[in-house]
Motif scaffolding. Sequence first.
Motif, mmCIF file in Angstrom:
data_model
loop_
_atom_site.group_PDB
_atom_site.id
_atom_site.type_symbol
_atom_site.label_atom_id
_atom_site.label_comp_id
_atom_site.label_asym_id
_atom_site.label_seq_id
_atom_site.Cartn_x
_atom_site.Cartn_y
_atom_site.Cartn_z
ATOM 1 N N ALA A 1 0.825 -1.212 0.000
ATOM 2 C CA ALA A 1 0.000 0.000 0.000
ATOM 3 C C ALA A 1 0.853 1.254 0.000
ATOM 4 N N LEU A 2 1.856 1.278 0.877
ATOM 5 C CA LEU A 2 2.713 2.456 0.991
ATOM 6 C C LEU A 2 3.674 2.564 -0.188
ATOM 7 N N GLY A 3 4.220 1.434 -0.607
ATOM 8 C CA GLY A 3 5.214 1.448 -1.680
ATOM 9 C C GLY A 3 4.652 1.766 -3.045
ATOM 10 N N THR A 4 3.427 1.290 -3.323
ATOM 11 C CA THR A 4 2.836 1.526 -4.648
ATOM 12 C C THR A 4 1.854 2.694 -4.659
ATOM 13 N N GLY A 5 1.352 3.078 -3.480
ATOM 14 C CA GLY A 5 0.390 4.179 -3.422
ATOM 15 C C GLY A 5 -0.957 3.843 -4.032
ATOM 16 N N GLN A 6 -1.306 2.559 -4.061
ATOM 17 C CA GLN A 6 -2.554 2.149 -4.691
ATOM 18 C C GLN A 6 -3.673 1.928 -3.674
ATOM 19 N N ARG A 7 -4.898 1.897 -4.184
ATOM 20 C CA ARG A 7 -6.059 1.645 -3.337
ATOM 21 C C ARG A 7 -6.017 0.213 -2.809
ATOM 22 N N ALA A 8 -6.628 0.022 -1.645
ATOM 23 C CA ALA A 8 -6.606 -1.299 -1.006
ATOM 24 C C ALA A 8 -7.221 -2.367 -1.909
ATOM 25 N N SER A 9 -8.264 -2.008 -2.655
ATOM 26 C CA SER A 9 -8.915 -2.992 -3.528
ATOM 27 C C SER A 9 -7.991 -3.468 -4.639
ATOM 28 N N ASP A 10 -7.018 -2.641 -5.024
ATOM 29 C CA ASP A 10 -6.079 -3.026 -6.083
ATOM 30 C C ASP A 10 -4.948 -3.896 -5.542
ATOM 31 N N LEU A 11 -4.674 -3.793 -4.253
ATOM 32 C CA LEU A 11 -3.595 -4.582 -3.669
ATOM 33 C C LEU A 11 -3.888 -6.075 -3.776
ATOM 34 N N THR A 12 -5.148 -6.444 -3.557
ATOM 35 C CA THR A 12 -5.514 -7.867 -3.553
ATOM 36 C C THR A 12 -5.457 -8.484 -4.943
ATOM 37 N N ARG A 13 -5.405 -7.663 -5.977
ATOM 38 C CA ARG A 13 -5.402 -8.155 -7.349
ATOM 39 C C ARG A 13 -3.997 -8.237 -7.936
ATOM 40 N N MET A 14 -2.997 -7.811 -7.186
ATOM 41 C CA MET A 14 -1.623 -7.829 -7.688
ATOM 42 C C MET A 14 -1.085 -9.257 -7.763
ATOM 43 N N LYS A 15 -0.458 -9.573 -8.899
ATOM 44 C CA LYS A 15 0.056 -10.925 -9.119
ATOM 45 C C LYS A 15 1.577 -10.906 -9.297
ATOM 46 N N TRP A 16 2.192 -12.049 -9.037
ATOM 47 C CA TRP A 16 3.635 -12.171 -9.251
ATOM 48 C C TRP A 16 3.981 -12.002 -10.721
ATOM 49 N N SER A 17 3.061 -12.373 -11.598
ATOM 50 C CA SER A 17 3.306 -12.219 -13.037
ATOM 51 C C SER A 17 3.286 -10.763 -13.471
ATOM 52 N N ASP A 18 2.791 -9.872 -12.594
ATOM 53 C CA ASP A 18 2.767 -8.435 -12.897
ATOM 54 C C ASP A 18 4.117 -7.776 -12.609
ATOM 55 N N VAL A 19 4.990 -8.494 -11.902
ATOM 56 C CA VAL A 19 6.296 -7.939 -11.541
ATOM 57 C C VAL A 19 7.215 -7.918 -12.761
ATOM 58 N N GLU A 20 7.831 -6.752 -12.991
ATOM 59 C CA GLU A 20 8.719 -6.605 -14.151
ATOM 60 C C GLU A 20 9.720 -5.482 -13.893
ATOM 61 N N ASP A 21 10.994 -5.742 -14.189
ATOM 62 C CA ASP A 21 12.046 -4.714 -14.086
ATOM 63 C C ASP A 21 12.061 -4.010 -12.726
ATOM 64 N N ASP A 22 12.039 -4.801 -11.655
ATOM 65 C CA ASP A 22 12.096 -4.255 -10.302
ATOM 66 C C ASP A 22 10.937 -3.301 -10.022
ATOM 67 N N GLY A 23 9.773 -3.656 -10.547
ATOM 68 C CA GLY A 23 8.561 -2.876 -10.332
ATOM 69 C C GLY A 23 7.361 -3.762 -10.614
ATOM 70 N N ILE A 24 6.176 -3.186 -10.587
ATOM 71 C CA ILE A 24 4.973 -3.977 -10.805
ATOM 72 C C ILE A 24 3.965 -3.216 -11.661
ATOM 73 N N TRP A 25 3.317 -3.950 -12.567
ATOM 74 C CA TRP A 25 2.248 -3.388 -13.384
ATOM 75 C C TRP A 25 0.940 -3.454 -12.598
ATOM 76 N N VAL A 26 0.206 -2.354 -12.599
ATOM 77 C CA VAL A 26 -1.069 -2.283 -11.896
ATOM 78 C C VAL A 26 -2.123 -1.686 -12.821
ATOM 79 N N THR A 27 -3.261 -2.364 -12.921
ATOM 80 C CA THR A 27 -4.402 -1.784 -13.622
ATOM 81 C C THR A 27 -5.436 -1.429 -12.572
ATOM 82 N N GLN A 28 -5.654 -0.148 -12.352
ATOM 83 C CA GLN A 28 -6.540 0.285 -11.283
ATOM 84 C C GLN A 28 -7.983 -0.100 -11.568
ATOM 85 N N ASN A 29 -8.605 -0.726 -10.598
ATOM 86 C CA ASN A 29 -9.973 -1.192 -10.753
ATOM 87 C C ASN A 29 -10.959 -0.031 -10.900
ATOM 88 N N LYS A 30 -10.719 1.052 -10.188
ATOM 89 C CA LYS A 30 -11.646 2.185 -10.195
ATOM 90 C C LYS A 30 -11.562 3.003 -11.475
#
Length: 239
Positions: free
Chosen positions: A78-107
């Motif tokens: 939550a603190l590191g990515t600055g994303q909404r709590a609902s998006d945290l539960t949807r994060m996958k290991w396959s989203d990790v790339e180049d020492d970061g993570i891809w996030v598609t915001q649900n809202k």
Amino acid sequence: MIQAQMANRHRARFANYIPHMLSILFEHAINLDWQRDNPAKGIEKIKTGDGHKPWPKSAIATFRKNADGLPLLAFELALGTGQRASDLTRMKWSDVEDDGIWVTQNKTGVRLWIPFTASLRATLRSLPRQSLHYILSDKFGRQVRYDLIQKKILKIKKILGLEEYSLHGLRYSAAAELAEAGCTDHQIAAITGHKSLSMIQKYSRGASQKVLAKQAQALREQNGNETRPWETLWETIFR
């Protein structure tokens, strides 16, 4: 109706939304001559106060020191990515790339790539993976729901006396840390995904003021410590 509102008083904005929507439905029913009155009209709203607020550095340090496992991982995400709590539960290991993570915001549907912070990176490396898919998962590898994470974090916050700070407040903290580091509104938006700069300014207002205040006082001190030409001349004449 009031019971439903009070049952959700811990989510004040959502609780106030219930009678609001029911009132619209009752008004429509009245127009269709299915209903004579609107029992949802005039129900007093639950006070929401100032809403979520950023965690101070002391609270962040205290939680980090005393939490582990799933609560700590959710906290750092939550603190590191600055994303909404609902998006945290949807994060996958396959989203990790180049020492970061891809996030598609649900809202908003906005897709972002967010570099890991040092704390988040260290936590991801130190904790064992419970699942091949979801980063936040239970001991059986199943995706965890937001309410379970909230429950576990709340338990720790009660012990530590941090109940006034919410999980969503870490999104504010992320924006505040970025602002305090001197990031522009557009740079902050690249992390939080906000399209409205006014929302970013709301999130980072306190930190931005703090940065400006430090700069102002630094200039003030610098100006006070400088030897002015007329002062040098005065000392030369009268010493």
